[in-house]
Design an enzyme around this catalytic site. Sequence first.
Site, PDB file in Angstrom:
ATOM      1  N   TYR A   1      -2.460  -6.412  16.853  1.00  0.00           N
ATOM      2  CA  TYR A   1      -3.119  -4.960  15.594  1.00  0.00           C
ATOM      3  C   TYR A   1      -4.583  -4.304  15.751  1.00  0.00           C
ATOM      4  CZ  TYR A   1      -3.554  -4.981  10.864  1.00  0.00           C
ATOM      5  OH  TYR A   1      -3.677  -4.458   8.899  1.00  0.00           O
ATOM      6  N   SER A   2      -5.483  -5.241  15.586  1.00  0.00           N
ATOM      7  CA  SER A   2      -6.461  -5.278  15.920  1.00  0.00           C
ATOM      8  C   SER A   2      -6.720  -3.595  16.839  1.00  0.00           C
ATOM      9  CB  SER A   2      -8.101  -5.114  16.399  1.00  0.00           C
ATOM     10  OG  SER A   2      -7.593  -6.384  17.820  1.00  0.00           O
TER      11      SER A   2
ATOM     12  N   ASP B   1      10.722   3.611   4.782  1.00  0.00           N
ATOM     13  CA  ASP B   1      10.433   2.352   5.167  1.00  0.00           C
ATOM     14  C   ASP B   1      11.420   2.141   5.858  1.00  0.00           C
ATOM     15  OD1 ASP B   1      10.230  -1.015   4.769  1.00  0.00           O
ATOM     16  OD2 ASP B   1       8.398  -0.184   3.672  1.00  0.00           O
TER      17      ASP B   1
ATOM     18  N   ALA C   1      -4.351  -1.885  17.690  1.00  0.00           N
ATOM     19  CA  ALA C   1      -2.950  -0.943  17.202  1.00  0.00           C
ATOM     20  C   ALA C   1      -4.376   0.494  16.330  1.00  0.00           C
ATOM     21  CB  ALA C   1      -2.321  -0.858  16.057  1.00  0.00           C
ATOM     22  N   LYS C   2      -5.387  -0.685  15.185  1.00  0.00           N
ATOM     23  CA  LYS C   2      -5.952   0.204  14.478  1.00  0.00           C
ATOM     24  C   LYS C   2      -7.396   0.635  14.319  1.00  0.00           C
ATOM     25  CE  LYS C   2      -3.387  -1.554  11.031  1.00  0.00           C
ATOM     26  NZ  LYS C   2      -2.284  -0.251  10.618  1.00  0.00           N
TER      27      LYS C   2
ATOM     28  N   ASN D   1       1.692   4.755   7.300  1.00  0.00           N
ATOM     29  CA  ASN D   1       1.377   2.927   6.804  1.00  0.00           C
ATOM     30  C   ASN D   1       1.810   2.317   7.361  1.00  0.00           C
ATOM     31  OD1 ASN D   1      -0.294   1.562   3.699  1.00  0.00           O
ATOM     32  ND2 ASN D   1       2.110   1.620   4.191  1.00  0.00           N
TER      33      ASN D   1
ATOM     34  N   SER E   1      -7.854  -0.748   9.638  1.00  0.00           N
ATOM     35  CA  SER E   1      -8.527  -1.957   9.243  1.00  0.00           C
ATOM     36  C   SER E   1      -9.389  -1.992   9.474  1.00  0.00           C
ATOM     37  CB  SER E   1      -7.130  -2.765   9.855  1.00  0.00           C
ATOM     38  OG  SER E   1      -7.020  -4.344   9.469  1.00  0.00           O
TER      39      SER E   1
ATOM     40  N   ALA F   1      -6.562  -5.395   0.919  1.00  0.00           N
ATOM     41  CA  ALA F   1      -5.889  -5.056  -0.777  1.00  0.00           C
ATOM     42  C   ALA F   1      -5.270  -6.247   0.181  1.00  0.00           C
ATOM     43  CB  ALA F   1      -4.783  -3.835  -0.641  1.00  0.00           C
TER      44      ALA F   1
ATOM     45  N   VAL G   1      10.093   4.524  12.023  1.00  0.00           N
ATOM     46  CA  VAL G   1       8.587   4.961  12.950  1.00  0.00           C
ATOM     47  C   VAL G   1       8.850   5.556  14.611  1.00  0.00           C
ATOM     48  CG1 VAL G   1       7.413   5.625  10.657  1.00  0.00           C
ATOM     49  CG2 VAL G   1       6.517   3.636  12.875  1.00  0.00           C
TER      50      VAL G   1
ATOM     51  N   LEU H   1       0.487  -1.060  -0.006  1.00  0.00           N
ATOM     52  CA  LEU H   1       0.082   0.003   0.378  1.00  0.00           C
ATOM     53  C   LEU H   1       1.078   1.185   0.259  1.00  0.00           C
ATOM     54  CD1 LEU H   1      -3.145  -1.233   2.727  1.00  0.00           C
ATOM     55  CD2 LEU H   1      -2.394  -0.728  -0.364  1.00  0.00           C
TER      56      LEU H   1
END
Length: 298
Positions: free
Chosen positions: A166-167, A39, A169-170, A101, A153, A198, A75, A20
């Site tokens: 992950y969830s 990156d 954080a999102k 991202n 997400s 994606a 980051v 992405l």
Amino acid sequence: MSELRFDGRVAVVTGAGHGLGRSHALSLAERGAKVVVNDLGGALDGTGASTGPAAEVVELITKNGGEAVVSGDDVATPEGAEAIVQSAIDAFGRVDIVVNNAGILRDRSFGKMSVEEWDAVIAVHLRGAFLVTRAAFSHMKEQAYGRIVNTSSPSGLFGSFGQANYSTAKMGLVGLTKTLGLEGARADIRVNAIAPIAWTRMTESLLPAEFEARFTAERISPLVAYLAHESCETSGEVFSVGAGRVARVFVAEGPGWKQDDHTAEDIRDNWEAIMTEQPYLTPTTLGQQSGASLKAML
């Protein structure tokens, strides 16, 4: 209608070496933006580092006549985030756009998830977005202009087995988006989030193989380009995007049930009314949501 251009604008895109982020960086550069391609260049789990992926994207941009610089900074550290934004200032004199991202995965069912696996994912997705945005925010306020796009997400919005880190954080990014949308308004800083579906190296093990052709990263970048453009006045919103479909995602509150001095048994006996969804309210601020509760007291 005129083409959406970014001539004279400077964009920072994190996690831009693959998937992405790579698509977003190329899209913005194609439309005239000068881009800091950030990156860390590590593996999917965040281990390792290399400037190779970011350098490849920069090479593509410059070959096509654009301007871009490489950033291999982390980051998740204050020093790394400051260095990313400073790269934009040093190379191009300003920063107008931040696309948060960067991300990693450490999937594991909750009962088996270690503290390190939790912290590592939160650090890149949520802490990283906070740090990079914080580094850019003062510059944006001084110039009275900015556009920030955070990457949430569906896993954060609706949950996903084996992805508690992950969830979390999102979904945290949704709260950050909504608050910054309020705090940046006076300075013309618009902040929105996308919840993309994606086919990337992060999702290829989760999505069916037949998704690859239709759920490309390139189908996500047009929304990012619009949200990052000066003509977009929308702020504090979340959008689902994938396979050519774009939709607003919003938090709704049902009509509820009210009874003064209710007991736990009253709650039990009126649970169906409490769970009713229609007609629903879609508050966009804390004040609107609190106002509905105060109104119910009258």
